[in-house]
Design a protein around this motif. Structure first.
Motif, mmCIF file in Angstrom:
data_model
loop_
_atom_site.group_PDB
_atom_site.id
_atom_site.type_symbol
_atom_site.label_atom_id
_atom_site.label_comp_id
_atom_site.label_asym_id
_atom_site.label_seq_id
_atom_site.Cartn_x
_atom_site.Cartn_y
_atom_site.Cartn_z
ATOM 1 N N THR A 1 -36.687 3.749 12.719
ATOM 2 C CA THR A 1 -37.089 4.815 13.636
ATOM 3 C C THR A 1 -37.110 4.323 15.078
ATOM 4 O O THR A 1 -36.596 4.987 15.983
ATOM 5 C CB THR A 1 -38.490 5.333 13.266
ATOM 6 O OG1 THR A 1 -38.466 5.803 11.914
ATOM 7 C CG2 THR A 1 -38.928 6.451 14.193
ATOM 8 N N SER B 1 -38.391 1.650 7.354
ATOM 9 C CA SER B 1 -38.067 2.947 7.935
ATOM 10 C C SER B 1 -38.623 3.092 9.349
ATOM 11 O O SER B 1 -38.041 3.773 10.194
ATOM 12 C CB SER B 1 -38.599 4.076 7.045
ATOM 13 O OG SER B 1 -39.995 3.948 6.876
ATOM 14 N N PRO C 1 -37.498 10.091 10.934
ATOM 15 C CA PRO C 1 -37.402 11.535 11.156
ATOM 16 C C PRO C 1 -35.938 12.009 11.101
ATOM 17 O O PRO C 1 -35.050 11.306 11.593
ATOM 18 C CB PRO C 1 -37.967 11.722 12.560
ATOM 19 C CG PRO C 1 -38.729 10.477 12.853
ATOM 20 C CD PRO C 1 -38.062 9.394 12.077
ATOM 21 N N ASN C 2 -35.731 13.181 10.526
ATOM 22 C CA ASN C 2 -34.378 13.718 10.380
ATOM 23 C C ASN C 2 -33.509 13.655 11.634
ATOM 24 O O ASN C 2 -32.363 13.226 11.564
ATOM 25 C CB ASN C 2 -34.438 15.168 9.904
ATOM 26 C CG ASN C 2 -34.571 15.221 8.393
ATOM 27 O OD1 ASN C 2 -34.170 14.278 7.710
ATOM 28 N ND2 ASN C 2 -35.142 16.287 7.876
ATOM 29 N N GLU D 1 -41.720 7.841 7.639
ATOM 30 C CA GLU D 1 -40.290 7.912 7.321
ATOM 31 C C GLU D 1 -39.462 8.120 8.587
ATOM 32 O O GLU D 1 -39.977 8.523 9.621
ATOM 33 C CB GLU D 1 -40.036 9.061 6.341
ATOM 34 C CG GLU D 1 -40.544 8.745 4.953
ATOM 35 C CD GLU D 1 -40.325 9.881 3.987
ATOM 36 O OE1 GLU D 1 -39.690 10.882 4.390
ATOM 37 O OE2 GLU D 1 -40.802 9.774 2.849
ATOM 38 N N GLY E 1 -29.525 6.253 9.832
ATOM 39 C CA GLY E 1 -29.782 6.670 8.452
ATOM 40 C C GLY E 1 -29.055 5.791 7.449
ATOM 41 O O GLY E 1 -29.646 5.343 6.459
ATOM 42 N N GLU F 1 -31.721 10.375 12.206
ATOM 43 C CA GLU F 1 -30.850 9.779 11.184
ATOM 44 C C GLU F 1 -29.417 9.580 11.657
ATOM 45 O O GLU F 1 -28.760 8.611 11.313
ATOM 46 C CB GLU F 1 -30.823 10.659 9.933
ATOM 47 C CG GLU F 1 -31.970 10.390 9.003
ATOM 48 C CD GLU F 1 -31.937 11.324 7.812
ATOM 49 O OE1 GLU F 1 -30.899 11.987 7.591
ATOM 50 O OE2 GLU F 1 -32.959 11.384 7.100
ATOM 51 N N SER F 2 -28.941 10.530 12.455
ATOM 52 C CA SER F 2 -27.524 10.488 12.813
ATOM 53 C C SER F 2 -27.242 9.708 14.096
ATOM 54 O O SER F 2 -26.109 9.675 14.563
ATOM 55 C CB SER F 2 -27.011 11.918 12.972
ATOM 56 O OG SER F 2 -27.810 12.586 13.921
#
Length: 533
Positions: free
Chosen positions: A257, A253, A219-220, A217, A242, A223-224
């Motif tokens: 990334t 995804s 990664p957090n 996925e 994101g 996302e921004s």
RNA sequence: GCAGGCGUGGUCUAGUGGUAGGACUAGGGCCUUCCAAGCCCUCAGCGCGGGUUCGACUCCCGCCGCCUGCACCA
């Protein structure tokens, strides 16, 4: 700052020049000089930080020359093998398959036949017979006729063919990321624009393998990240990674990334955000192995220059090497471990009974589910195998699948060019390369104000301690101090340290920062501490 | 690969059928207390190969390279 200026600076300051220059040069090949090599090293190191270290990628360095069978499997032999046709009148060169309707689906003979009635589009002349042109350099390995082989056209195949070995190094676990920095070779028809279109170039590649049903996925923290996207369909859009993923602009995804990582990497090199975009390939410009591809492009005086491709290669490569080689390139799918009872032939009994025919019986039941009283055909006869010739055993196994792979692939030479062009600043007479310290060829110029009163000795002493600390330092005592600053600026040295009489008295130096030209007086220790990365 | 243009020190350039000058840079020296100062000296060039000519950097041919356009460009 245009192409011509950059190339002149590059030659003057030891960054790069045409290869074999004393012999008139050879198009498509370049030599990197002392400053160029430093710049390349810095870019590679930063790339490794972003894509290899702290990311757990396995780095390899594979052979440059590969056998024909490898490139047959990878598709490069057929796909890099354009059929070209020349007009006999005006000598224009065309891709034969593009002249014929549905040419992509035809084989070579088919294209030649379909071409027979065609006339040159520009002059109406007749065509010569089509001839193949392979973009790969060929050679022979070994004595005599040798084994037909090629210089690799991409570093990626070195990773793919090593996948079983790498998987073992990763103790069988996926996802697995493998990286390689190295040269690749393509015999371009007409290389131009210097380091942007080379016959020998350096790639920085990462192959990120994962199970099809278990794609990593986004990664957090990524996302921004804001990126500029130019999708194949739809409008240019600036958004976060994101959003791009959740809105379906970017389908995968892991592709998302790596778009984010790529954005981070390139901006940390000093590329301006507004001069960076990602453009999605249309179906017809996709490479033979790719199912989705986004090019990272940097805006220069020559327009948008592609410096990286982030491609979803699916299982194209691994399945190709699986079927062409004798190795297993699939991996067991977790959760599908099964036990089952199977019948296997009792070879001893078969041999005793059927003697010489046993071999053809075994051949006939290979890859067949067997059970007692199965009838098979061997040597033209039907034979029924009763239970006495079979035995039962428990087989354990998993469903085997090909991992998918997402590949960010960077062109080092192109990155370097774009970086030079975009970071070259001019202010009146003053010219300098404004690279961040991470990518500057040197951290520090060490310069005695004059070469008398032992100022030069003191400077040498400081130079040595700087080098001992791992600071990339450059010593210069020739000419006026302003001249030396100018020289240092032109190759982008980040700091300059000047040793004067006060240094001898109180151990302080002046430290000048390249971009602002600001100077501070600091102790030698503080100055070196500030310079140290 | 085709068509056109071009090719003089490291860079930018002048020039001629009798083998080349300048500016900048670089190196050495003198001088110099912080942004290419000045003075002296020095290194270094007609892309390569043929032809014409007594003699070619100059004219002709071929090749190589660069630029522009066309074509090609995982």
């Amino acid at each position: 700052m245009n192409f011509r200026d950059v190339m002149a600076l590059a030659k003057r300051r030891g960054i790069l020049q045409a290869a074999y220059e004393p012999y008139g040069g050879v198009a498509g090949f370049f030599d990197y000089g002392p400053v160029g090599v430093r710049l390349r090293r810095k870019i590679i190191e930063l790339w490794r930080q972003h894509f290899v270290l702290g990311f757990g990628a396995l780095e390899i360095d594979s052979a440059l020359i590969g056998p024909e069978s490898l490139f047959k499997a990878s598709g490069h032999l057929s796909e890099f093998d354009d059929l070209l046709v020349e007009c006999l009148e005006c000598n224009k060169l065309y891709r034969a398959d593009l002249l014929v309707e549905g040419g992509g689906a035809l084989d070579r003979d088919g294209i030649a036949v379909a071409l027979a009635g065609k006339k040159c589009e520009s002059c109406g002349g007749k065509f010569d017979v089509p001839r193949p042109f392979n973009l790969m350099f060929s050679t022979n390995v070994g004595a005599g006729r040798g084994t037909p082989s090629y210089l690799r056209p991409e570093t990626a195949q070195g990773i793919f063919q090593a996948f079983p070995w790498l998987l073992r190094q990763n103790r069988g676990k996926l996802p697995l990321a493998a990286a390689q920095v190295g040269r690749a070779f393509r015999n371009e028809i007409a290389p131009r624009q210097g380091p942007l279109r080379l016959r020998e170039f350096t790639q920085l590649e990462l192959e990120h393998f994962f199970l099809p049903n278990d794609e990593p996925e986004l990664p957090n923290p990524l996302e921004s990240i804001e990126i500029n996207l130019v999708p194949a369909k739809g409008k240019k859009k600036s958004t976060t990674v994101g959003n791009a993923l959740s809105s379906g602009i970017v389908d995968s995804s892991l592709v998302a990334t790596h778009l984010a990582r790529t954005q981070n990497f390139l901006t940390s090199l000093g590329v301006a955000k507004d001069k960076l975009r990602f453009r999605q390939h249309r179906a017809n410009e996709m490479a033979h192995y790719s199912s989705d591809c986004w090019d990272g492009e940097i805006y220069t005086s020559l327009g948008w220059v592609e410096v990286v491709g982030v491609a979803h290669r699916g299982d194209y490569d691994l399945s190709a090497h699986d079927s062409s080689s004798s190795k297993e390139f699939r991996v067991p799918l977790p959760g599908t471990e099964k036990e089952r009872e199977v019948w296997v032939p009792n070879i001893g009994k078969l041999g005793k009974e059927f003697k010489g025919k046993a071999k053809s019986i075994l051949e006939a039941i290979k890859n067949v589910d067997i059970e007692p009283d199965i009838s098979i055909k061997a040597n033209g006869k039907t034979i029924v195998l009763s239970e006495e010739y079979l035995s039962q055993k428990t087989e354990r196994g998993s469903e085997m699948v090909f991992p998918y792979v997402v590949e960010p692939s960077f062109g080092l030479d192109r990155i370097l060019y774009c970086l030079l062009e975009s970071s070259w600043k001019r202010d009146g007479e003053r010219e300098w390369i404004s690279l961040p310290q991470e990518t500057s060829p040197y951290d520090l110029l060490v310069a005695p104000l004059m070469t008398k009163d032992r100022l030069d000795e003191k400077a040498q002493e400081i130079l040595q301690s700087a080098l001992d600390m791992g600071v990339d330092a450059y010593y210069d005592e020739a000419g006026s101090i302003g001249r030396r600053y100018a020289r240092a600026d032109e190759i982008g040295i980040f700091f300059s340290m000047t040793i004067d009489h006060q240094t001898l008295e109180d151990g302080t130096v002046t430290l000048r920062e390249r971009d602002s030209k600001n100077q501070n007086r600091l102790s030698i220790e503080d100055a070196l501490d500030k310079v140290r990365r």
